[in-house]
Design a protein around this motif. Structure first.
Motif, short mmCIF file in Angstrom:
data_model
loop_
_atom_site.label_atom_id
_atom_site.label_comp_id
_atom_site.label_asym_id
_atom_site.label_seq_id
_atom_site.Cartn_x
_atom_site.Cartn_y
_atom_site.Cartn_z
N GLU A 180 -8.56 5.09 28.09
CA GLU A 180 -7.46 5.66 28.85
C GLU A 180 -7.97 6.27 30.15
OE1 GLU A 180 -3.59 8.58 28.04
OE2 GLU A 180 -5.09 8.22 26.47
N THR A 181 -7.19 6.09 31.24
CA THR A 181 -7.61 6.55 32.56
C THR A 181 -7.49 8.06 32.67
OG1 THR A 181 -6.94 4.47 33.59
CG2 THR A 181 -7.18 6.38 35.03
N LEU A 182 -8.58 8.69 33.10
CA LEU A 182 -8.60 10.13 33.31
C LEU A 182 -8.33 10.48 34.77
CD1 LEU A 182 -11.79 11.00 31.22
CD2 LEU A 182 -9.42 11.02 30.45
N ALA A 183 -8.86 9.69 35.69
CA ALA A 183 -8.70 9.95 37.12
C ALA A 183 -8.92 8.65 37.89
CB ALA A 183 -9.66 11.03 37.59
N VAL A 184 -8.47 8.64 39.15
CA VAL A 184 -8.66 7.48 40.03
C VAL A 184 -9.37 7.97 41.28
CG1 VAL A 184 -7.52 5.69 41.37
CG2 VAL A 184 -6.58 6.36 39.15
N ARG B 167 -13.54 2.69 39.80
CA ARG B 167 -12.60 3.56 40.51
C ARG B 167 -11.71 4.30 39.52
NH1 ARG B 167 -8.93 0.93 42.79
NH2 ARG B 167 -8.40 2.34 44.53
N ASN B 168 -11.44 3.65 38.40
CA ASN B 168 -10.67 4.30 37.33
C ASN B 168 -11.64 4.95 36.36
OD1 ASN B 168 -8.19 3.39 38.39
ND2 ASN B 168 -8.38 1.45 37.30
N VAL B 169 -11.64 6.26 36.32
CA VAL B 169 -12.50 7.00 35.38
C VAL B 169 -11.80 7.01 34.03
CG1 VAL B 169 -13.67 9.18 34.92
CG2 VAL B 169 -13.35 8.42 37.28
N THR B 170 -12.42 6.43 33.01
CA THR B 170 -11.78 6.27 31.71
C THR B 170 -12.54 7.01 30.62
OG1 THR B 170 -13.01 4.22 31.30
CG2 THR B 170 -10.86 4.02 32.37
N ALA B 171 -11.85 7.26 29.51
CA ALA B 171 -12.45 7.92 28.35
C ALA B 171 -13.27 6.90 27.56
CB ALA B 171 -11.37 8.52 27.47
N PRO B 172 -14.51 7.24 27.18
CA PRO B 172 -15.34 6.27 26.44
C PRO B 172 -14.95 6.15 24.97
CG PRO B 172 -16.53 8.33 26.77
CD PRO B 172 -15.25 8.47 27.51
N PHE B 173 -14.23 7.15 24.46
CA PHE B 173 -13.80 7.11 23.06
C PHE B 173 -12.59 8.04 22.92
CE2 PHE B 173 -17.37 10.02 23.61
CZ PHE B 173 -16.79 11.23 23.27
N ALA B 174 -11.92 7.94 21.79
CA ALA B 174 -10.77 8.81 21.54
C ALA B 174 -11.26 10.23 21.27
CB ALA B 174 -9.97 8.29 20.34
N GLY B 175 -10.59 11.18 21.87
CA GLY B 175 -10.99 12.58 21.67
C GLY B 175 -10.13 13.52 22.48
N THR B 176 -10.70 14.68 22.78
CA THR B 176 -10.00 15.73 23.51
C THR B 176 -10.76 16.06 24.78
OG1 THR B 176 -9.17 16.65 21.44
CG2 THR B 176 -9.07 18.07 23.37
N VAL B 177 -10.04 16.23 25.88
CA VAL B 177 -10.66 16.65 27.13
C VAL B 177 -10.99 18.15 27.02
CG1 VAL B 177 -10.38 16.89 29.62
CG2 VAL B 177 -9.42 14.90 28.44
N LYS C 99 -5.39 13.58 33.22
CA LYS C 99 -5.56 14.35 31.99
C LYS C 99 -6.24 15.68 32.32
CE LYS C 99 -3.87 11.18 29.31
NZ LYS C 99 -2.60 11.39 28.56
N ASP C 100 -5.71 16.73 31.71
CA ASP C 100 -6.28 18.06 31.90
C ASP C 100 -6.93 18.52 30.60
OD1 ASP C 100 -6.96 20.36 33.18
OD2 ASP C 100 -4.92 20.93 33.76
N ILE C 101 -7.53 19.69 30.62
CA ILE C 101 -8.21 20.19 29.42
C ILE C 101 -7.20 20.34 28.28
CG2 ILE C 101 -10.06 21.35 30.67
CD1 ILE C 101 -8.54 23.96 30.37
#
Length: 392
Positions: A108-112, A191-201, A98-100
């Motif tokens: 949801e996974t942001l990075a690995v 290892r999987n960086v995930t979003a803590p809540f629904a929102g916008t990067v 996910k990008d800005i």
């Protein structure tokens, strides 16, 4: 005897004498008339000069009822929730998803992150657990056998108790190895960086191959995720108007990047304390952002409704005079004489001033007073500019 007779007067000389007198009289009258005309013209000129020397002034237009008004204050808009996402494990960024500007859902996974060292520790922990379980099984069987031997008096009770204790220690080692494995398994999940809540990067500060370190105080967050469905508006309210901040009050606000568009905010709380640094009370408002137009970090002009004290008079800022005596306002006194009033400015609202000392409700205030205006000067009110009070 002879007599000499005086010669008779010349008749022409006798005729000229009245004419000369008449001419002199005419000349005198003409001179007197000329002097009178010059004196009259002089007096007229003096009156005209004196009349032109009297300055013409306009009276300040009333600002209307001052029972309540709005004050424009700067505000700061922030996301309802904003979370910086840091790495919980050390390793290298394997990929980012996910990008800005991307919308993400909770979990949801942001990075690995590739964690070879952690992976090795995890495999080692699994082997330690297997060994501990094997030792525990052997110690249990041995303890059971020694208990049977104890029943036939083949071994001493002390030896049987020692084997039972060894079995208990082996069982505890299993629990310890399992706990260590669970800890490493939990770290493996990071290892999987995930979003803590629904929102916008709103920020991405990493790329593939970057080395990341867990629990680093100086490291930038890998991502920042913000919930912008609704926003928080922060306004610093001057101490004088802190009492106007009441539960449930609403404000109107605009942002420079959306001219002509107005938003509404509802008070959700305040600091209940005046900052010593700024002399203001921090108020927090909730603002709906259904269309997503408001952005975190936006500057806002906030129209704050404030109740004004009856003792405060609001006047245009153009009436103020700044001199060595301090702030003054010129008012029209009896006989159109200027009276200077020393005033105290309770609040500078830009185009208007709130005066809490120095003015009377029925004062006729001179607008845009000339720099040379002084107390006691006679002024003329411009036609159509005098207030309804009339002359004193």
């Amino acid at each position: 005897m002879s007599h000499e007779h005086a010669p008779p007067a010349h008749p022409r000389t006798l005729r000229l004498r009245p004419a000369v007198i008449g001419l002199l009289v005419v000349a005198a009258v003409t001179a007197a008339i000329g002097l009178a005309l010059r004196a009259h013209d002089y007096h007229q000129l003096v009156k005209q000069v004196d009349a032109e020397a009297i300055p013409t002034v306009a009276l300040a237009a009333p600002l209307g009822s001052m029972g309540a008004h709005t004050m424009t204050l700067p505000g700061h808009i922030d996301a309802w929730i904003s979370a910086p996402i840091h790495a919980q494990v050390s390793g290298y960024v394997k990929s980012w998803n996910k990008d800005i500007g991307s919308h993400v859902e909770a979990g949801e996974t942001l990075a690995v992150i590739d964690t070879p060292e952690l992976d090795q520790q995890y495999e080692q922990a699994k082997a330690v657990l297997v060994r501990a379980q094997a030792n525990a099984q052997l110690a249990k069987v041995t303890s059971q056998r020694w208990q049977h031997l104890l029943s036939s008096n083949s071994v001493s009770k002390q030896e049987a108790d020692e084997k039972a204790s060894e079995a208990a220690v082996a069982g505890a080692n299993v629990l310890s190895a399992k706990a260590d494995l669970d800890r490493l398994a939990a770290l493996e999940a990071f290892r999987n960086v995930t979003a803590p809540f629904a929102g916008t990067v709103t920020a991405r500060n990493t790329d593939i191959g970057d080395l990341v370190t867990a629990d680093s105080q100086s490291a930038l967050p890998l991502f920042t995720v913000a919930d912008t469905d609704k926003m928080r508006l922060y306004v610093a309210v001057p101490q004088r108007y802190a009492s106007s901040i009441r539960p449930g009050m609403t404000v109107s606000l605009t942002v420079p990047d959306h001219p002509g568009k107005s938003y509404q905010g509802t008070l959700i709380g305040s600091s209940d304390a005046v900052s010593q640094a700024s002399g203001s009370l921090l108020a927090q408002f909730e603002v709906a952002n259904d269309n997503g137009k408001l952005l975190p970090g936006d500057y806002a002009d906030v129209q704050l409704p404030l109740a004004t004290s009856q003792a405060v008079t609001s006047v245009p800022s153009t009436v103020l005079i700044f001199r060595a005596q301090g702030p003054q306002i010129a008012v029209l006194g009896p006989g159109n004489k200027v009276v200077m009033r020393d005033v105290h400015i309770a609040m500078d609202l830009g185009g208007a001033l709130e005066i809490d000392r120095g003015l009377q409700p029925d004062d006729r205030i001179i607008d845009n007073p000339p720099d040379s205006l002084a107390a006691g000067d006679t002024v003329r009110v411009a036609s159509g500019k005098e207030s309804s009070h009339g002359d004193e």
